[in-house]
Design a protein around this motif. Structure first.
Motif, short mmCIF file in Angstrom:
data_model
loop_
_atom_site.label_atom_id
_atom_site.label_comp_id
_atom_site.label_asym_id
_atom_site.label_seq_id
_atom_site.Cartn_x
_atom_site.Cartn_y
_atom_site.Cartn_z
N ALA A 90 48.20 53.18 33.07
CA ALA A 90 46.92 53.75 32.67
C ALA A 90 46.33 54.58 33.80
O ALA A 90 46.57 54.31 34.98
N LEU A 91 45.57 55.59 33.42
CA LEU A 91 44.79 56.36 34.37
C LEU A 91 43.34 55.88 34.29
O LEU A 91 42.80 55.68 33.20
N ALA A 92 42.72 55.68 35.43
CA ALA A 92 41.34 55.20 35.47
C ALA A 92 40.40 56.24 34.89
O ALA A 92 40.61 57.44 35.07
N PRO A 93 39.35 55.82 34.17
CA PRO A 93 38.38 56.78 33.64
C PRO A 93 37.76 57.61 34.75
O PRO A 93 37.36 57.08 35.79
N ALA A 94 37.65 58.90 34.52
CA ALA A 94 37.16 59.80 35.57
C ALA A 94 35.65 59.75 35.73
O ALA A 94 35.13 60.10 36.79
N GLU A 95 34.93 59.28 34.70
CA GLU A 95 33.47 59.38 34.74
C GLU A 95 32.79 58.23 35.47
O GLU A 95 31.58 58.27 35.72
N LEU A 96 33.53 57.20 35.84
CA LEU A 96 32.92 56.04 36.49
C LEU A 96 32.93 56.19 38.01
O LEU A 96 33.90 56.68 38.58
N PRO A 97 31.86 55.74 38.69
CA PRO A 97 31.85 55.82 40.15
C PRO A 97 32.84 54.84 40.76
O PRO A 97 33.20 53.83 40.14
N ASP A 98 33.25 55.10 41.99
CA ASP A 98 34.23 54.24 42.66
C ASP A 98 33.74 52.80 42.76
O ASP A 98 34.53 51.85 42.61
N ALA A 99 32.44 52.63 42.98
CA ALA A 99 31.89 51.28 43.15
C ALA A 99 32.01 50.45 41.87
O ALA A 99 31.98 49.21 41.93
N ALA A 100 32.17 51.11 40.73
CA ALA A 100 32.27 50.37 39.47
C ALA A 100 33.57 49.58 39.37
O ALA A 100 33.67 48.65 38.55
N TYR A 101 34.56 49.92 40.19
CA TYR A 101 35.85 49.25 40.11
C TYR A 101 35.93 48.01 41.01
O TYR A 101 36.95 47.33 41.02
N ALA A 102 34.86 47.74 41.73
CA ALA A 102 34.86 46.56 42.61
C ALA A 102 35.00 45.28 41.78
O ALA A 102 34.25 45.06 40.82
N GLY A 103 35.97 44.47 42.14
CA GLY A 103 36.17 43.20 41.44
C GLY A 103 36.88 43.32 40.12
O GLY A 103 37.06 42.31 39.42
N VAL A 104 37.30 44.51 39.73
CA VAL A 104 37.98 44.71 38.45
C VAL A 104 39.48 44.58 38.66
O VAL A 104 40.06 45.22 39.54
N ARG A 105 40.12 43.77 37.85
CA ARG A 105 41.56 43.59 37.94
C ARG A 105 42.26 44.79 37.31
O ARG A 105 42.00 45.16 36.16
N GLU A 106 43.17 45.40 38.07
CA GLU A 106 43.88 46.57 37.57
C GLU A 106 44.73 46.20 36.35
O GLU A 106 45.32 45.12 36.31
#
Length: 245
Positions: A90-106
């Motif tokens: 998967a490619l990560a959504p482009a519209e979300l800020p980098d900080a939104a991925y904190a703690g998210v399991r890939e």
């Protein structure tokens, strides 16, 4: 029957897109000799074998599958370093800020055989559900970073339209606008017209899914009924003057 060669990356991606649920497009990025696909590889949402392959091999060509309905993107490359097969991630959504991925399991990608039908089955069963969970988590994080969200929004019926107060949260206001709500300055409310009830229902369902991902509930209200007119007192019957026999 497909008349394409599934061992070829472009053909494989085209067939795979047709086997996934929903409407998907496939865009092939060919090898031009000096093409740099770093703008794609840096957004691959993977810390497992796809990430390892990208770190140890150069990507000369690739394909991107995009789900038309919601913009979900999948990245398809040859199984770098292997004789056959492909990697789908998967490619990560482009519209979300980098900080939104904190703690998210890939969601991590898959190594799949050159058979696009088996690859589609594995993608549907494993990759897409993991991606949906990861995106929901990241969107909740993004909403919390942007502004505090209410526990619930209330939608009120007004004739055939649905209305709701203009929220204080800018991301929530944008989300409502994306699902058809328009600001009415006369009532100072957002209004979802009911000219086409099928479109209105579809918008509400889609909005409910997005709000649920953000942890926001939806309440449906009907306007208060007007008070009933005061009924006239019932006159008691006049007792009969006739004597009982």
């Amino acid at each position: 029957m497909h008349d394409t060669d599934p061992s070829d990356l472009e053909s494989f991606a085209t067939v795979l897109a047709g086997e996934l649920p929903g409407r998907w497009t496939s865009q092939y990025h060919p090898d031009h000799g000096d093409t740099d696909y770093g703008h794609l590889t840096t957004t691959v949402w993977d810390t497992d074998q796809t990430a390892h392959a990208l770190a140890t091999h150069e990507v000369s060509h690739c394909a991107v599958l995009t789900r038309v309905d919601d913009g979900t993107r999948l990245f398809v490359i040859d199984h770098l370093g292997q004789a056959e097969g492909f990697l789908v991630a998967a490619l990560a959504p482009a519209e979300l800020p980098d900080a939104a991925y904190a703690g998210v399991r890939e969601p991590d990608g898959l190594a799949v055989p050159a058979d696009p039908f088996h690859a589609a089955e594995a993608t549907i069963l494993h990759l897409l559900p993991r991606y949906a969970d990861a995106v929901a988590h990241a969107r909740r994080n993004a909403a919390a970073l942007a502004s505090a969200l209410p526990d619930q929004i209330d939608l009120t019926w007004a004739d055939d339209a649905l209305t709701t107060p203009l929220p204080q949260s800018a991301p929530l206001a944008r989300l409502l606008a994306e699902h058809g709500f328009v600001y009415d300055k006369d009532t100072d409310r957002l209004v979802l017209a009911g000219d086409d009830t099928a479109v209105q229902a579809q918008s509400v369902r889609a909005l409910g899914v997005r709000l649920a991902e953000l942890g926001v509930g939806v309440g449906m209200r009907h306007p208060a009924r007007p008070a009933l007119a005061t009924a006239r007192p019932v006159t008691a019957p006049t007792p009969s003057t006739a004597r009982a026999r």
